[in-house]
Design a protein around this motif. Structure first.
Motif, PDB file in Angstrom:
ATOM      1  N   ASP A  40       0.851  -1.197   0.000  1.00  0.00           N
ATOM      2  CA  ASP A  40       0.000   0.000   0.000  1.00  0.00           C
ATOM      3  C   ASP A  40       0.887   1.248   0.000  1.00  0.00           C
ATOM      4  OD1 ASP A  40       0.935   0.419   2.617  1.00  0.00           O
ATOM      5  OD2 ASP A  40      -0.705  -0.768   3.465  1.00  0.00           O
ATOM      6  N   PRO A  41       0.283   2.410  -0.215  1.00  0.00           N
ATOM      7  CA  PRO A  41       1.070   3.642  -0.302  1.00  0.00           C
ATOM      8  C   PRO A  41       1.927   3.896   0.943  1.00  0.00           C
ATOM      9  CG  PRO A  41      -1.156   4.037  -1.093  1.00  0.00           C
ATOM     10  CD  PRO A  41      -1.137   2.645  -0.515  1.00  0.00           C
ATOM     11  N   ALA A  42       1.440   3.467   2.115  1.00  0.00           N
ATOM     12  CA  ALA A  42       2.204   3.714   3.342  1.00  0.00           C
ATOM     13  C   ALA A  42       3.505   2.912   3.322  1.00  0.00           C
ATOM     14  CB  ALA A  42       1.364   3.348   4.560  1.00  0.00           C
ATOM     15  N   GLU A  43       3.399   1.667   2.899  1.00  0.00           N
ATOM     16  CA  GLU A  43       4.609   0.847   2.829  1.00  0.00           C
ATOM     17  C   GLU A  43       5.569   1.355   1.754  1.00  0.00           C
ATOM     18  OE1 GLU A  43       2.767  -3.424   4.277  1.00  0.00           O
ATOM     19  OE2 GLU A  43       4.310  -3.369   2.724  1.00  0.00           O
ATOM     20  N   ARG A  44       4.971   1.824   0.680  1.00  0.00           N
ATOM     21  CA  ARG A  44       5.779   2.378  -0.403  1.00  0.00           C
ATOM     22  C   ARG A  44       6.549   3.596   0.117  1.00  0.00           C
ATOM     23  NH1 ARG A  44       3.799   5.926  -5.159  1.00  0.00           N
ATOM     24  NH2 ARG A  44       5.767   6.062  -6.269  1.00  0.00           N
ATOM     25  N   ALA A  45       5.849   4.427   0.860  1.00  0.00           N
ATOM     26  CA  ALA A  45       6.478   5.627   1.405  1.00  0.00           C
ATOM     27  C   ALA A  45       7.616   5.267   2.356  1.00  0.00           C
ATOM     28  CB  ALA A  45       5.440   6.491   2.104  1.00  0.00           C
ATOM     29  N   LEU A  46       7.418   4.192   3.118  1.00  0.00           N
ATOM     30  CA  LEU A  46       8.449   3.793   4.083  1.00  0.00           C
ATOM     31  C   LEU A  46       9.716   3.325   3.353  1.00  0.00           C
ATOM     32  CD1 LEU A  46       8.968   3.531   7.141  1.00  0.00           C
ATOM     33  CD2 LEU A  46       8.337   1.111   6.937  1.00  0.00           C
ATOM     34  N   ILE A  47       9.513   2.557   2.292  1.00  0.00           N
ATOM     35  CA  ILE A  47      10.674   2.104   1.512  1.00  0.00           C
ATOM     36  C   ILE A  47      11.447   3.315   0.972  1.00  0.00           C
ATOM     37  CG2 ILE A  47      11.377   0.972  -0.640  1.00  0.00           C
ATOM     38  CD1 ILE A  47       9.305  -1.164  -0.158  1.00  0.00           C
ATOM     39  N   TRP A  48      10.691   4.289   0.446  1.00  0.00           N
ATOM     40  CA  TRP A  48      11.351   5.470  -0.125  1.00  0.00           C
ATOM     41  C   TRP A  48      11.958   6.368   0.951  1.00  0.00           C
ATOM     42  CZ3 TRP A  48      13.375   6.236  -4.585  1.00  0.00           C
ATOM     43  CH2 TRP A  48      12.873   5.599  -5.713  1.00  0.00           C
ATOM     44  N   LYS A  49      11.364   6.332   2.138  1.00  0.00           N
ATOM     45  CA  LYS A  49      11.832   7.220   3.200  1.00  0.00           C
ATOM     46  C   LYS A  49      13.306   6.962   3.505  1.00  0.00           C
ATOM     47  CE  LYS A  49      10.548   8.770   7.811  1.00  0.00           C
ATOM     48  NZ  LYS A  49       9.855   8.367   9.038  1.00  0.00           N
ATOM     49  N   GLY A  50      13.649   5.681   3.587  1.00  0.00           N
ATOM     50  CA  GLY A  50      15.039   5.329   3.871  1.00  0.00           C
ATOM     51  C   GLY A  50      15.966   5.895   2.808  1.00  0.00           C
ATOM     52  N   ARG A  51      15.564   5.742   1.562  1.00  0.00           N
ATOM     53  CA  ARG A  51      16.400   6.217   0.466  1.00  0.00           C
ATOM     54  C   ARG A  51      16.473   7.742   0.433  1.00  0.00           C
ATOM     55  NH1 ARG A  51      18.700   8.962  -2.154  1.00  0.00           N
ATOM     56  NH2 ARG A  51      19.215   8.962  -4.366  1.00  0.00           N
ATOM     57  N   LYS A  52      15.298   8.371   0.560  1.00  0.00           N
ATOM     58  CA  LYS A  52      15.259   9.825   0.371  1.00  0.00           C
ATOM     59  C   LYS A  52      15.927  10.589   1.506  1.00  0.00           C
ATOM     60  CE  LYS A  52      11.864  10.332  -3.184  1.00  0.00           C
ATOM     61  NZ  LYS A  52      10.818  11.118  -3.792  1.00  0.00           N
ATOM     62  N   SER A  53      15.991   9.946   2.660  1.00  0.00           N
ATOM     63  CA  SER A  53      16.596  10.660   3.781  1.00  0.00           C
ATOM     64  C   SER A  53      18.082  10.346   3.906  1.00  0.00           C
ATOM     65  CB  SER A  53      15.883  10.272   5.073  1.00  0.00           C
ATOM     66  OG  SER A  53      16.107   8.891   5.321  1.00  0.00           O
ATOM     67  N   ALA A  54      18.600   9.562   2.945  1.00  0.00           N
ATOM     68  CA  ALA A  54      19.954   9.040   3.116  1.00  0.00           C
ATOM     69  C   ALA A  54      21.012  10.132   3.313  1.00  0.00           C
ATOM     70  CB  ALA A  54      20.329   8.157   1.926  1.00  0.00           C
ATOM     71  N   PHE A  55      20.901  11.229   2.518  1.00  0.00           N
ATOM     72  CA  PHE A  55      21.932  12.270   2.648  1.00  0.00           C
ATOM     73  C   PHE A  55      21.955  12.822   4.071  1.00  0.00           C
ATOM     74  CE2 PHE A  55      21.990  13.875  -2.051  1.00  0.00           C
ATOM     75  CZ  PHE A  55      22.255  12.592  -2.470  1.00  0.00           C
ATOM     76  N   ALA A  56      20.773  13.277   4.481  1.00  0.00           N
ATOM     77  CA  ALA A  56      20.705  13.902   5.795  1.00  0.00           C
ATOM     78  C   ALA A  56      21.051  12.900   6.893  1.00  0.00           C
ATOM     79  CB  ALA A  56      19.314  14.469   6.029  1.00  0.00           C
ATOM     80  N   ALA A  57      20.652  11.627   6.663  1.00  0.00           N
ATOM     81  CA  ALA A  57      20.856  10.603   7.683  1.00  0.00           C
ATOM     82  C   ALA A  57      22.327  10.368   7.971  1.00  0.00           C
ATOM     83  CB  ALA A  57      20.206   9.291   7.227  1.00  0.00           C
ATOM     84  N   VAL A  58      23.155  10.615   6.970  1.00  0.00           N
ATOM     85  CA  VAL A  58      24.578  10.384   7.166  1.00  0.00           C
ATOM     86  C   VAL A  58      25.118  11.252   8.312  1.00  0.00           C
ATOM     87  CG1 VAL A  58      26.813  10.748   6.055  1.00  0.00           C
ATOM     88  CG2 VAL A  58      25.068   9.398   4.922  1.00  0.00           C
ATOM     89  N   GLY A  59      24.418  12.356   8.571  1.00  0.00           N
ATOM     90  CA  GLY A  59      24.782  13.198   9.700  1.00  0.00           C
ATOM     91  C   GLY A  59      24.773  12.432  11.023  1.00  0.00           C
ATOM     92  N   ARG A  60      23.987  11.324  11.071  1.00  0.00           N
ATOM     93  CA  ARG A  60      23.925  10.509  12.291  1.00  0.00           C
ATOM     94  C   ARG A  60      25.212   9.746  12.540  1.00  0.00           C
ATOM     95  NH1 ARG A  60      18.875   9.796  15.061  1.00  0.00           N
ATOM     96  NH2 ARG A  60      17.532  11.351  14.090  1.00  0.00           N
ATOM     97  N   ILE A  61      25.932   9.431  11.468  1.00  0.00           N
ATOM     98  CA  ILE A  61      27.125   8.598  11.657  1.00  0.00           C
ATOM     99  C   ILE A  61      28.415   9.359  11.392  1.00  0.00           C
ATOM    100  CG2 ILE A  61      25.902   6.435  11.198  1.00  0.00           C
ATOM    101  CD1 ILE A  61      27.231   6.478   8.382  1.00  0.00           C
TER     102      ILE A  61
END
Ligand SMILES: Cc1cc2nc3c(=O)[nH]c(=O)nc-3n(C[C@H](O)[C@H](O)[C@H](O)COP(=O)(O)OP(=O)(O)OC[C@H]3O[C@@H](n4cnc5c(N)ncnc54)[C@H](O)[C@@H]3O)c2cc1C
Lengths: 518, 425
Positions: free
Chosen positions: A344-365
């Motif tokens: 469903d769209p929610a699961e689709r969004a979750l899959i993309w969330k990981g990818r789309k936030s990758a740049f900013a997420a690198v700030g965590r490590i």
């Protein structure tokens, strides 16, 4: 700061050898105060009072774009509301030899909208009207400051959307998209901004308003629009853009596949393309990027994966069904140990969330990092990734890989801690070496972030002097005085000079002997 | 402008040392009736550069030629001293199947490129409505066919070029990867430039997968509004058409034909949907209809040549263009057949060869006014000499001053195909 490339996200300014204010590319604030004063007077006469900014504090708001460690305060900022106002500003600049820089939302990642200390910044944020949605023509006509996603919002009700979808689509402007020829995760199937812009109203660096292309395709004459798209604001300012609207697909299916290694994920990508399938998107992340995304968004990517692929298929349902089964099979054959299908769209969004936030997420490590943008032929993916790994282990600089695997567009994230002496330098060196890998594999120094001020010095590695000179012929035709965003794209400006032996083409009537030319 | 005098013997020997194959021109080498003196057939980009340097030094005017199938398109050049014939440069240089790209020399026939890549199940999506076109010629004239609805035109497929400028400098732009924003995308400038900016010598294109199955759904129409309604129905559906062609001969019924291609499982379903959309008269065919992917005119000697028109317009203007074409041609007493990508806003027209030039001119004027009002243009691509002499073939072109400035920078001496292009460029 020469030699830095990509976005450096830091807590504070990164010290560099030469402050940009003093380089030739960004001008000097005290270069010609009289000329700037004359332009300011002319602009005040043509624009409403609150459209002209010259107090230092407010000027500072515009000192950088998305490549935040380059900072230059412009002499003047204008916020025009119409094409005529833009033209008036540019004419004043032209008359007094003052450089100008166009700016949309300022999200560019190569310093394209970095102001000139001796110039005017023309900001399109007050030109945000979607003028026409022409569903029957599959076109929309919008002002340059319109936010990318707003075109889609204005057209989905009618079953349409604007296909280029940069990750910044909630804030970046269509004028910036046009100038950068922006792409997005879905450009593998749908192409880039250049394939979706059919026309533009355009202010030349001499202040003329011209119409390039339009609602219909194949306008006769040279495809000037084709040259303008991707020219990073160095040929003039777009004041209205005619875009193609794309019919929404009947079906969209998204899948997440975990692999033991990037080699396996790369082989699966090649197998999918080799099977004649064109997914809407194929994105890859390596272990380090997954770790970062997981820490930031808890997107639930498969534990222990050396790489994941996010694959999206769209189109007519029957096709998508069939191709989806193929993709699942091919991923399995190439060692995928976990396949997750969004139901469903929610699961689709979750899959993309990981990818789309990758740049900013690198700030965590990592406290600091450089976002690189380079392109390689898809088939060189395994070799280049191995070479990047070697670079990383020999230098001790960690590199997280996130990329558009379908079209070989790499976004390596080069991690460093600026608090450690020399770490920034080491990261820059690795980042530069990655670009060299891209060039030597037959690729490009930028797939979507542009050259701007950041990579101008790399252009001669990819192009010969003659190649660059030929591009600059176009520049000279549009901007003989070199006032449109000077210092960007090209490492050295070409002196345009007079055209030798210049004469106008004969009109057909002259040819027919019906009129005399000389 | 008085024609400069040229020392032909000196030019011949200078060209001879630049390129092994230089001959005196024959009657077949004329460019739209304008006879050249010499023909050079270089075998490499380096030789093209030598030839153009020699031509520049000798003050020769040059027209590039691929396989010579569209040399009468555009306006006749003001003069031609030298034809640079690229037919010896006909190699498909590299097909990188895994990267979905192909690189070919300018003289390579489109068909040869298509055949090469088809071996790997891939498709080079530049259609050739003329037949026997070369890569360079197709680019220089911005040739396109039915497939443009799905895969676009040359500007969407070209990812890298090598050109030789009029001063003999070799330049490249773009590259070998589809995604690339380094520097200006000047490859697009050469598309449709009719050889007036530089000589194209090599090109890199992106490829698509070859569809495994295809079906055509056709339906007849009588009135222009019906054609428009049918086309609108298809474009707003989710059937992902591979082509939407409209064919309307001067008399009788017209046809809308929709191509559905892809994998068998998908094509069957989309065909069924399209049949439903187009009504009970729609038929399904495995074969392409007669005339598919060709222009409505026939190749002919100058005296029997039809006038070839290209009309472009916003999609919703289809009915008006069809209507004005018929009323204007009827009023002028000439025959006008139309065919083209109705689903892309492009129609080609053929006016009978025996039509009076003044009558052709009146049809051109009326259609041009209509197309311009619809955001497009009307161009006379080709025609008999009398028509070309009487008619403004390119018509008015927006931003012509800027185009002229680009020409001035690339070719300040006007050595390349002078007068063949828009506004006398
Ligand atoms: C988090 C993040 C994610 C991103 N993701 C992507 C991505 O997926 N794909 C991608 O391609 N890019 C991406 N970008 C880069 C950036 O968003 C794009 O380049 C975008 O198109 C810039 O738009 P802007 O309005 O912010 O332009 P600006 O940054 O304001 O300007 C960019 C360039 O365009 C010129 N310009 C602006 N307006 C005009 C105009 N009207 N006429 C002429 N020139 C003009 C400027 O002079 C400058 O050279 C990303 C950026 C960020 C910060």
């Amino acid at each position: 700061m020469t030699g830095t490339h990509g976005t450096t996200e830091t807590a504070g300014p990164v010290p560099g050898p030469v402050p940009p204010e003093e380089t030739e590319a960004t001008g000097r604030a005290d270069a010609d105060p009289a000329a700037v004063a004359a332009v300011t007077r002319a602009v005040r006469a043509a624009l409403p009072p609150d459209s002209v900014i010259d107090d230092h504090l407010r000027l500072r708001t515009y000192e950088c774009d998305g490549l935040a460690h380059y900072k230059v305060i412009p002499s003047l900022v204008v916020l025009p509301e119409t094409a005529e106002q833009v033209a008036a500003v540019v004419r004043a600049c032209s008359e007094h030899g003052v450089p100008f820089v166009a700016r949309g939302s300022g999200t560019g990642l190569s310093g394209g909208a970095l102001p000139r200390a001796d110039g005017v910044l023309i900001v399109t944020s007050r030109m945000r009207a979607v003028r026409e949605v022409r569903r029957e023509d599959q076109r929309a006509v919008v002002e340059p400051g319109v936010i990318n996603l707003d075109i889609t919002k204005a057209t989905t009700g009618g079953g349409y959307y604007f296909a280029p979808d940069p990750s910044s689509q909630q804030i970046c402007s269509i004028g910036g998209n046009l100038a950068e020829n922006s792409g997005g995760a879905h450009c593998l199937k749908y192409g880039f901004t250049t394939n979706h812009v059919l026309g533009a109203e355009f202010v030349t660096p001499q202040g003329e308003i011209v119409q390039l292309g339009g609602l219909a395709p194949d306008a006769p004459g040279y495809d000037l629009l084709g040259a303008v798209v991707g020219s990073e604001g160095t040929l003039g300012v777009a004041t209205s853009v005619t875009v193609r609207l794309v019919r929404l697909p009947e079906d969209v299916r998204t899948l997440l596949a975990g692999f033991a290694s990037t080699d396996d994920a790369g082989a699966a990508t090649s197998a999918i393309i080799g099977a004649g399938i064109v997914p809407a998107a194929i994105e890859m992340m390596d272990a380090l990027a997954i770790e970062a995304a997981e820490a930031a968004t808890h997107c639930g990517y498969p534990a222990g994966a050396g790489a994941v692929l996010v694959i999206e298929l769209d189109g007519a349902t029957a096709e998508v069904d069939h191709e989806f089964a193929e993709v699942e099979r091919l991923c399995g054959e190439h060692g995928s140990f976990e396949l997750r299908v969004a139901v469903d769209p929610a699961e689709r969004a979750l899959i993309w969330k990981g990818r789309k936030s990758a740049f900013a997420a690198v700030g965590r490590i990592s406290p600091d990092y450089i976002v690189q943008d380079g392109v390689i032929p898809r088939t060189s993916l395994p070799q280049v990734l191995r070479a990047i790994a070697d670079l990383s282990s020999s230098s001790g600089v960690r590199v997280a890989n996130v990329f558009h695997a379908g079209d070989g567009n790499l976004h390596p994230l080069v991690l460093f801690d600026d608090a450690i002496e020399g770490a920034g330098k080491a990261a820059e060196k690795v980042s530069g070496a990655i670009l060299d890998l891209c060039i030597s594999s037959g690729g490009s120094i930028t797939g979507e972030h542009g050259v701007g001020i950041d990579k101008a010095a790399y252009m001669p590695r990819m192009f010969s002097e003659d190649d660059l000179d030929t591009m600059q012929l176009v520049r000279c035709a549009f901007d003989p005085d070199n006032i449109a965003n000077p210092g960007k794209v090209f490492p050295t400006p070409r002196l345009c000079g007079e055209v030798p032996g210049r004469h106008r083409g004969a009109h057909p009537l002259v040819e027919a002997g019906l009129a005399e030319q000389f | 402008m008085s024609a400069p005098t040229i020392d032909l013997d000196a030019a011949r020997s200078a060209l001879g040392s630049a390129c092994g194959d230089v001959t005196d021109a024959g009657p077949d080498d004329a460019v739209d009736g304008v006879p050249p003196a010499l023909v050079a057939r270089p075998a490499s980009t380096a030789e093209v550069a030598e030839v153009l340097r020699a031509a520049d030094a000798a003050g020769l005017t040059v027209v590039p030629r691929g396989r010579g199938t569209k040399m009468t398109w555009g306006r006749p050049p003001e003069r031609v001293d030298l034809v640079v014939d690229l037919s010896r440069m006909d190699a498909v240089v590299d097909h990188a199947a895994g990267d979905l790209i192909v690189e070919a020399q300018a003289g390579a026939p489109l068909a040869a490129v298509q055949e090469t890549v088809a071996g790997a199940g891939q498709r080079f999506a530049l259609d050739d409505p003329v037949g026997d076109s070369s890569v360079g010629g197709a680019l220089a004239t911005n040739l396109s066919g039915p497939g443009r609805v799905a895969t676009g035109t040359a500007r969407d497929l070209l990812i890298g070029v090598t050109v030789v400028r009029s001063d003999g400098v070799i330049a490249k732009a773009g590259g070998r990867v589809v995604k690339n924003v380094a520097g200006y995308d000047i490859g697009k400038l050469f598309i449709g430039s009719f050889g007036t900016l530089a000589v194209l010598t090599q090109a890199v294109f992106r490829l698509h997968p070859l569809p495994a199955a295809r079906r055509v759904v056709t339906v007849g129409f009588d009135r222009p509004e019906e054609a428009q309604r049918l086309v609108q129905q298809v474009i707003h559906a989710q059937v992902v058409p591979g082509a939407i062609e409209v064919d309307r001969p001067a008399e009788g019924q017209g046809t809308v034909a929709v191509l559905l291609d892809g994998i068998e499982a998908g094509v069957a379903g989309r065909t069924a949907t399209t049949l439903r959309l187009l009504g009970s008269d729609a038929r399904e065919d495995a074969d392409l209809p007669p005339g598919w992917g060709t222009f409505p005119w026939a190749a002919a000697a100058p005296a029997e040549r039809q006038t070839a028109l290209k009309a472009t317009f916003a999609l919703s203007g289809l009915a008006r263009v069809l209507d004005v074409a018929r009323t204007a041609s009827a009023a002028a007493g000439v025959r006008l057949d139309l065919r083209g990508s109705g689903g892309a806003g492009v129609l080609y027209g053929a006016v009978s060869a025996d039509a009076d030039p003044g009558a052709v001119g009146s049809v051109v004027d009326r259609l041009r006014a209509e197309c311009t009002a619809l955001g497009g243009a009307l161009v006379v691509l080709d025609g008999p000499p009398a028509v070309k002499a009487a008619v403004d073939t390119w018509g008015p072109v927006p931003a012509i001053d800027l185009m002229q400035r680009v020409k001035d920078r690339f070719d300040p001496e006007r050595r390349l195909a002078p007068g063949r292009f828009v506004g006398g460029i």
